[in-house]
Scaffold this active site. Structure first.
Site, PDB file in Angstrom:
ATOM      1  CB  THR A 189      66.189 -49.239   5.968  1.00 23.24           C
ATOM      2  OG1 THR A 189      66.313 -50.562   5.036  1.00 23.24           O
ATOM      3  CG2 THR A 189      65.158 -48.093   5.180  1.00 23.24           C
ATOM      4  CD  GLU A 334      61.457 -49.199   4.825  1.00 23.69           C
ATOM      5  OE1 GLU A 334      61.551 -50.157   5.324  1.00 23.69           O
ATOM      6  OE2 GLU A 334      62.207 -48.682   3.768  1.00 23.69           O
ATOM      7  CE  LYS A 446      67.121 -57.999   5.791  1.00 22.11           C
ATOM      8  NZ  LYS A 446      66.057 -58.062   6.532  1.00 22.11           N
ATOM      9  CD1 TRP A 451      68.579 -53.731   4.836  1.00 19.67           C
ATOM     10  CD2 TRP A 451      68.476 -55.143   2.984  1.00 19.67           C
ATOM     11  NE1 TRP A 451      67.504 -54.326   4.781  1.00 19.67           N
ATOM     12  CE2 TRP A 451      67.135 -55.005   3.627  1.00 19.67           C
ATOM     13  CE3 TRP A 451      68.344 -56.053   1.876  1.00 19.67           C
ATOM     14  CZ2 TRP A 451      66.007 -55.669   3.278  1.00 19.67           C
ATOM     15  CZ3 TRP A 451      67.374 -56.636   1.303  1.00 19.67           C
ATOM     16  CH2 TRP A 451      66.171 -56.545   2.173  1.00 19.67           C
TER      17      TRP A 451
END
Ligand code: AMP
Length: 549
Positions: A189, A334, A446, A451
């Site tokens: 990420t 996550e 975003k 991202w």
């Protein structure tokens, strides 16, 4: 006195058990893929399970050892699913790489993960050829196609053909059973500052997530469903659908790279899709195409929308004009990724339609397996009154405990109790447990579900000779949800223009990450400790009209 122990079988929760279950109990149910090669491909869970076993044999033949990482640069397709199961099921770790990242970031991630095999779709051959020299650990390059589509020439020293390798195996492979805490998937990420970080899912966390995601108050998946994940398999495992679909024995439809409105609508209709999932941006294309051609869905019943806040207008259009139930969801890499989904319980039956709609627009209630809290700066939990807003923290069966290769724990303490993961989101929670994201404390933007690091944008801008200081913030955008705006303080006496600064980004970052606009100010707001006050900046420019909006 010692406790009485349960006397139940110890069967580790294995990824391979999901596909074995589908092969045995829904063996003839279809998995349909629109291939990169352009045609529709049809297979079944039984055939896919056999080919996954053959892929496990392929990886063994390539010399892969337990724990080795098998990277993919691939769209949603049956071969990608086979790699998921063939690698994880044989104690390897599938590492899905987001091909939309800047090539340098892809190389950084592949090197950080120490990938030993890279499997990729035909569309990514030019990218892989460009990157190959940078990939320090990759020993084998596998092109996910058949012999007929192999390139006549390539700059890669050795390029393996996926279908040739599958054809060379007999599938006489028994899925092994091992510790359910073994890693199965690695997902990076870039949702926080600094370099991307890897979330390492285990067999146990992934199977539990697949169970949780399929529940009626979550994605409500059943064997009667035809599921089309628009969300890519390189975005947190397409939100777990490649695991939940075989768990319930649903038909799976995989769109490959064909994500335009027309292709999507045609697939929904021709395959009789009942359930889909994706970020808000993809629905804009579908709805625009359908409105222009006065079309209606004949089978689609519901869709999960998440990854970014679902605009209430989109929710209403899908529900009122197209008869599709929208389930607004919140999650993170996550969290494997599902955290909350917005579904009404019987306790909301008495509310007016408008009050119910306002709840559905929130990010929703947690799935069993996840617990959440909102806290103040001192780590004290705040009341669930729908008003108090604080940092959202979570814990649960499918939440990371640390990042790949990192020893330090990202966890925080809530009311003195350690072990909560700080999400970087700011939220309220009401008395019925409906969570609503109100802001973000992490410094990122975003756009269309992808991202963009504010820090990266600021670092590039600061390298421009006329820039004294720069801040990148998100601005609301009707199509992409958020787009970057750069706020710049010029060096004394320096002359520059917005176009000049934007031009400076060319070649330094992926094109879609370049800010949409630049505004010049005399100074930027700072805290007493010299930190940029992003919240204040976002407030100052909340009505700024981007040229692309
Ligand atoms: P990722 O790790 O790329 O899946 O991004 C997770 C982040 O996306 C969250 O921490 C939120 O900031 C944002 N996000 C995900 N879903 C939503 C949603 N439904 N509404 C608002 N923000 C969301």
């Amino acid at each position: 006195m010692s406790a009485l122990m349960g006397q139940m079988m110890q069967m580790p929760l294995m990824i391979s058990s999901l596909i074995q279950h589908a092969a045995r109990h829904s063996g003839s149910t279809e998995v349909v893929s629109k291939r990169v090669e352009g045609d529709m491909h049809r297979t079944t869970w039984a055939e896919l399970e056999l080919r996954s076993r053959k892929m496990a044999q392929v990886f063994a033949r390539l010399g892969c050892q337990p724990g080795d990482r098998v990277a993919t640069l691939a769209w949603n397709g049956y071969r990608h699913v086979e790699i998921y199961y063939g690698s994880s099921g044989s104690q390897l770790v599938v590492h899905t790489i987001n091909p939309r990242l800047f090539p340098e970031q892809i190389a950084w991630i592949a090197n950080d993960a120490a990938d030993s095999v890279l499997c990729f779709d035909l569309s990514f051959l030019p990218l892989v050829e460009k990157l190959a020299g940078e990939l320090k650990t990759v020993k084998h390059f596998v092109l996910m196609t058949d012999r007929a589509h192999m390139p006549a020439s390539t700059t890669l020293a050795k390029l393996l053909c996926y279908e040739d390798m599958v054809a060379a195996e007999d599938g006489a492979y028994a899925w092994p059973s091992f510790d359910e805490n073994t890693a199965c998937t690695l997902c990076y990420t870039s949702g926080t500052t600094g370099n991307p970080k890897g979330a390492v899912y285990s067999h146990r966390s992934t199977v539990l997530h697949a169970y949780g995601a399929a529940l009626p108050d979550a994605m409500n998946c059943s064997s009667r469903d035809v599921i089309l994940p628009v969300v890519p398999m390189f975005h947190v495992n397409a939100w777990g659908i490649p695991y939940s679909a075989p768990l319930v024995g649903a038909k799976l439809v995989l769109p490959g790279p064909h994500l335009d409105g027309k292709s999507m609508f045609e697939m929904f209709e021709s395959e009789r899709v009942t359930f889909s999932a994706g970020v808000p941006t993809v629905w804009l294309g579908v709805l625009t195409y359908m409105k222009a051609n006065q079309l209606k869905f004949s089978s689609l019943k519901r869709t999960v929308i998440g990854g970014s806040a679902c605009p209430p207008a989109m929710m209403k259009t899908l529900q009122d004009d197209f008869g599709v139930e929208v389930i607004h969801a919140w999650g993170m890499t996550e969290l494997s990724p599902l955290g909350t989904l917005s579904k009404l319980t019987s306790r909301q039956d008495h509310l007016s339609k408008e009050a119910q709609q306002r709840l559905l627009e929130k990010q929703g209630r947690v799935v069993y397996g996840i617990d959440m809290a909102i806290i103040d700066d001192a780590g004290k939990s705040l009341p669930w009154d729908g008003v108090a807003s604080g940092d959202l923290v979570v814990r649960g069966h499918w939440v990371i405990s640390s990042y790949f290769g990192k020893t330090e724990s990202p966890m925080v303490t809530v009311d003195g109790e350690p072990g909560w993961f700080p999400t970087g989101d700011v939220a309220t929670i009401d008395a019925d447990g409906f969570m609503q994201i109100t802001d973000r404390s992490k410094d990122v933007i975003k756009s269309g579900g992808e991202w963009i690091s504010s820090i990266d944008l600021e670092n590039i801008a600061m390298a421009h000779p006329a820039v004294h200081e720069a801040a990148a913030i998100s601005c609301r955008h009707p199509k992409w949800d958020e787009r970057p705006l750069l706020v710049v303080v010029k060096k004394p006496g320096a002359e520059t223009t917005a176009a000049d600064i934007l031009g400076f980004f060319d070649g330094r970052i992926a094109k879609w990450q370049i800010p949409d606009d630049v505004v010049f100010v005399d100074e930027l707001p700072h805290t007493a400790t010299g930190k940029l006050q992003k919240l204040k900046l976002r407030e100052m420019f909340k009505d700024h009209k981007l040229p692309t909006a």
